[in-house]
Design a protein around this motif. Sequence first.
Motif, PDB file in Angstrom:
ATOM      1  N   VAL A 292       0.841  -1.200   0.000  1.00  0.00           N
ATOM      2  CA  VAL A 292       0.000   0.000   0.000  1.00  0.00           C
ATOM      3  C   VAL A 292       0.874   1.248   0.000  1.00  0.00           C
ATOM      4  CG1 VAL A 292      -1.766   1.296   1.253  1.00  0.00           C
ATOM      5  CG2 VAL A 292      -1.860  -1.213   1.185  1.00  0.00           C
ATOM      6  N   ASP A 293       1.777   1.337   0.967  1.00  0.00           N
ATOM      7  CA  ASP A 293       2.720   2.448   1.023  1.00  0.00           C
ATOM      8  C   ASP A 293       3.982   2.040   0.268  1.00  0.00           C
ATOM      9  OD1 ASP A 293       4.275   4.604   1.573  1.00  0.00           O
ATOM     10  OD2 ASP A 293       4.308   4.360   3.752  1.00  0.00           O
ATOM     11  N   THR A 294       3.926   2.183  -1.040  1.00  0.00           N
ATOM     12  CA  THR A 294       5.013   1.677  -1.889  1.00  0.00           C
ATOM     13  C   THR A 294       6.290   2.509  -1.772  1.00  0.00           C
ATOM     14  OG1 THR A 294       4.096   2.938  -3.749  1.00  0.00           O
ATOM     15  CG2 THR A 294       3.432   0.623  -3.555  1.00  0.00           C
ATOM     16  N   GLN A 295       6.205   3.670  -1.104  1.00  0.00           N
ATOM     17  CA  GLN A 295       7.406   4.493  -0.933  1.00  0.00           C
ATOM     18  C   GLN A 295       8.237   4.050   0.264  1.00  0.00           C
ATOM     19  OE1 GLN A 295       8.017   6.728  -3.416  1.00  0.00           O
ATOM     20  NE2 GLN A 295       6.150   5.769  -4.228  1.00  0.00           N
ATOM     21  N   ASP A 296       7.658   3.179   1.102  1.00  0.00           N
ATOM     22  CA  ASP A 296       8.353   2.728   2.317  1.00  0.00           C
ATOM     23  C   ASP A 296       8.953   1.349   2.078  1.00  0.00           C
ATOM     24  OD1 ASP A 296       9.262   2.043   4.797  1.00  0.00           O
ATOM     25  OD2 ASP A 296       7.373   2.392   5.848  1.00  0.00           O
ATOM     26  N   PRO A 297      10.282   1.235   2.032  1.00  0.00           N
ATOM     27  CA  PRO A 297      10.917  -0.057   1.741  1.00  0.00           C
ATOM     28  C   PRO A 297      11.056  -0.978   2.956  1.00  0.00           C
ATOM     29  CG  PRO A 297      12.602   1.617   2.000  1.00  0.00           C
ATOM     30  CD  PRO A 297      11.281   2.321   2.190  1.00  0.00           C
ATOM     31  N   THR A 298      10.575  -0.534   4.123  1.00  0.00           N
ATOM     32  CA  THR A 298      10.750  -1.328   5.343  1.00  0.00           C
ATOM     33  C   THR A 298      10.007  -2.653   5.245  1.00  0.00           C
ATOM     34  OG1 THR A 298      10.780   0.740   6.597  1.00  0.00           O
ATOM     35  CG2 THR A 298      10.524  -1.315   7.851  1.00  0.00           C
ATOM     36  N   PRO A 299      10.688  -3.777   5.452  1.00  0.00           N
ATOM     37  CA  PRO A 299       9.972  -5.060   5.453  1.00  0.00           C
ATOM     38  C   PRO A 299       8.885  -5.069   6.515  1.00  0.00           C
ATOM     39  CG  PRO A 299      12.346  -5.423   5.320  1.00  0.00           C
ATOM     40  CD  PRO A 299      12.138  -3.966   5.622  1.00  0.00           C
ATOM     41  N   LEU A 300       7.742  -5.663   6.200  1.00  0.00           N
ATOM     42  CA  LEU A 300       6.620  -5.680   7.139  1.00  0.00           C
ATOM     43  C   LEU A 300       6.970  -6.414   8.431  1.00  0.00           C
ATOM     44  CD1 LEU A 300       3.466  -6.176   4.891  1.00  0.00           C
ATOM     45  CD2 LEU A 300       4.290  -4.093   5.980  1.00  0.00           C
ATOM     46  N   ILE A 301       7.856  -7.412   8.349  1.00  0.00           N
ATOM     47  CA  ILE A 301       8.235  -8.129   9.570  1.00  0.00           C
ATOM     48  C   ILE A 301       8.938  -7.182  10.545  1.00  0.00           C
ATOM     49  CG2 ILE A 301      10.371  -8.963   8.490  1.00  0.00           C
ATOM     50  CD1 ILE A 301       8.305 -10.615  11.347  1.00  0.00           C
ATOM     51  N   ASN A 302       9.708  -6.223  10.043  1.00  0.00           N
ATOM     52  CA  ASN A 302      10.357  -5.254  10.921  1.00  0.00           C
ATOM     53  C   ASN A 302       9.316  -4.368  11.613  1.00  0.00           C
ATOM     54  OD1 ASN A 302      13.142  -4.672   8.606  1.00  0.00           O
ATOM     55  ND2 ASN A 302      12.759  -6.344  10.038  1.00  0.00           N
ATOM     56  N   LYS A 303       8.282  -3.981  10.856  1.00  0.00           N
ATOM     57  CA  LYS A 303       7.203  -3.188  11.448  1.00  0.00           C
ATOM     58  C   LYS A 303       6.454  -4.012  12.496  1.00  0.00           C
ATOM     59  CE  LYS A 303       6.299  -0.139   7.504  1.00  0.00           C
ATOM     60  NZ  LYS A 303       5.260   0.380   6.592  1.00  0.00           N
ATOM     61  N   TYR A 304       6.247  -5.276  12.184  1.00  0.00           N
ATOM     62  CA  TYR A 304       5.537  -6.165  13.104  1.00  0.00           C
ATOM     63  C   TYR A 304       6.277  -6.261  14.439  1.00  0.00           C
ATOM     64  CZ  TYR A 304       3.701 -10.598  14.946  1.00  0.00           C
ATOM     65  OH  TYR A 304       3.158 -11.573  15.742  1.00  0.00           O
TER      66      TYR A 304
END
Length: 923
Positions: free
Chosen positions: A270-282
């Motif tokens: 959705v936020d294609t400008q943010d390269p952060t892996p979702l697992i890191n956000k989790y």
Amino acid sequence: MKNNIAFKPLTLPNGVELKNRIMMAPMTTCSGFYEGSVTHDLIEYYQARAGEIGTIIVECGFVDNKGLAFPGAIGLDNDEKIEGLAKIAQVIKEKGSKAVIQVYHGGRMVEPKLIGGQSPVGPSAIAAPRPNAPTPIELTPEEVDAMLDKFGQAVRRAIQAGFDGVEIHGANTYLIQQFYSPNSNQRTDKWGGSRDNRARFPLAVLDITHDMVKKYANQDFIVGYRFSPEELEVPGIRFDDSMYLLEKLAEKGLDYVHFSMGAILRPSIVDTQDPTPLINKYVAMRSDKLAKIPVVGVGNVINQSDIDAAIDNGYDLVAVGRACIAYPDWINRIEKDEKLELVINSDQREALKIPEPLWHFSLVESLIRDVNLNVKKFKPGSYQEKVNDESYEFLINVELGKDFIKDMQLVNAKEFDYEVLDNFSVIKNRIIDSNSPHVDAVSGATTQCEAFKKAVTKAMAKSNKAAILAEGGDPNDKSYDIVVVGSGGAGLAAAIKAHDLGANVIIVEKMSVIGGNTNKASAGMNAAETKFQKLKGIVDSKALFYKETMTGGKNKNNPELLHYFVENAPDAINWLDDNGIELSGLTTTGGMSVDRTHRPASGAAVGGFLISGLVKNINKRGIEVMLDTSVTEIVTENNKVVGVKVSEEDGSIQIIKAKAVIIATGGFSANKEMVEKYRPDLKGFVTTNHKGATGSGILILEKLGAGTVDMSEIQIHPTVEQTTSYLISESIRGGGAILITQNGKRFVNELDTRDKVSADIIKLPEHYAYILFDQQVRDENKAVEEYLSHDLVIQANTINELAQKLAINSAELIKTIERYNQFVIKKQDDDFGRTTGMRHPINKGPFYAIKIAPGIHHTMGGITINTQTQVLDTHKNIIQGVFAAGEVVGGVHGANRIGGNAVADIIIFGIQAGKQATDYING
């Protein structure tokens, strides 16, 4: 190894110890029986992969017979399934792995054709945002309660089958996710509205799961939850929504949560400008409570480095998918520090215990590499191509390695919606995985996909020329044993046969797409005395097949060609089967008295199925195909073929050297001037043919002195939808449909020969008719789904309602159908003498009708050949080195072609042309 921790035990919150942190990901095998029970192949498949791996998550089991989201799914929907499921659990556990099974319901993602034509169900009556998606029926509050009970009973069955746990499937846009999504759930009761209300259903599924575990299992039973972290839709699930739900689930108690993604380190979609892996956000966002629940990562895990990346970024467990299919002993290989490539040799299916349906599943088929594959040489680099479909212009970068397609990027991606981007992603993966642009298009997006594929074809041509120049060669100096002109069924069959006999072959196609008019074939392939007829107890004979074809052709058929055709039809069916193209379903067409029309067992239209199968064989053999290239002349020296002159899309002219040429360019139904030249009475008729059916091969061969025959014999097909020129397959009438007038009456034997049925429609005052059928015919003919998707069908729940929609007197129509139904019961049509295709009364709603009239369909006339497919000149002498097959040839069908004989014609004589051309160059 860097992260040995992945191979060490892990204790789950319920106290169960997993011997290592590796799981086999749940993957669709499509290998269950039609009603969802377990097959022996499935048991062997899981047994082969159990042992060293800690946990095997078995593919999802549907909780209700309206919930299967794909064919060959296995069921947890009734107690009769327990015995088979127990065998899977047993073989996994006996080898020392934990056995967990997913529980799910497909909801609105269920295709009606998988559930007998019924409408799927969902939280709201909102169709999925994809082409031709059915609108689901909204579950009532009582039905929601009943659905929760079905999930509970499915968990009970999993426990009683001996599984160590269940994984609640709250991902992949299936029913549980649909309830949580603000896109698919727009209810106003307690199950919808606010985020808390939408979370009720997944939480209730977990509650009833716990209830069943307490009642039927013990605390060692594992309960996991799989989730898709985001949705692209607006409104849709966002990552903070997923975190909110996971926290709620964690409070109730889970043993693990399982990301559902295509790559372990995937960032937001959705936020294609943010390269952060979702697992890191989790990891950063989760509470202490959620942090105590192990999290599973999945997506493209192949080698040790992928495991390292998963563990380093916060995953506690790693699920391995396709690598476990390719390598049942994957863990052993990783522990030995092997560097693995995700490929499967084409001769390894049985050794790897891969069930046949899974072998042909796109994600697996893309891994298959023919052991004899020849790969085209490229100059590595990035090539930018501009291509168009009907609506858009695409700018595509194609990155090529030395001998493989490395990557594709849609440069102007921001200009398109998610559907276009999804289609591009699917085609990109198919092309890269198969290392070929010749892959199946996404259903409902054919022209768009053809544009994507064309970009790759153009890039490959440029790169190949650059590679040849870099080596000091001449890219225009092309030399082959055989040039096949035309990429329909006849051309592809000829090329495959010639290649398999040792010839160096190239296919030249003037269109941008492989398949020619064969793509439009719908009914099937006629053959008598086949193994598939014998399996079904159908008594047939070649003599009867010959007689009925000759009668249908008004005795104008060339007897020698027809004898060869009839005698070799069963072998052609077997040849297709040997090459992975099984036509085991049987029906009948007009002019045939026996079920001898072979088609896919699924009831799908034969054309796309056939071309898809043949193209896969072309890819496996590495046979080169030049698209957007027109052959303008066959070049000869001293009355001997030396090549062909071609004109490419950019206007460049070159000579392709060859020792023999096979012309398989089809007929001339789409050439209005040519049609009117031979049949002035057909001026203004629509045609069912694709726009490339212009008779170019006939004109090329006539320049060479070839003779022609039966050029005025042009067939019109009786059932053509006039606004789209869409052919309504004869298999619909063969399945039990009738034809009615605007007055609601039958007027013809619907399965008489095409010329007679067409003539009787033209005689009607309105010059059109309706083909009318019921749900039983739809269930047995997948082509109907295509007609529905193109809005060609008028549908009603009752005959009376259908009559109103058609502006037909309902009493008259009801009377007509009741009379016909009596004929079906006594197997005698007193009105028109119909004897075939009277399979069942028209009495099961819904009821359907399509407005039709005749259209130009097939040109029986064409070039003269002998039974060796050698082209004959105007004096019946052989033109050396020139062969022809398919609709470009005349004489086989006489004055009228029987439905199902065209596909037989192209395959039988295509195989023969490939063989004879190879014999010629070796002579």
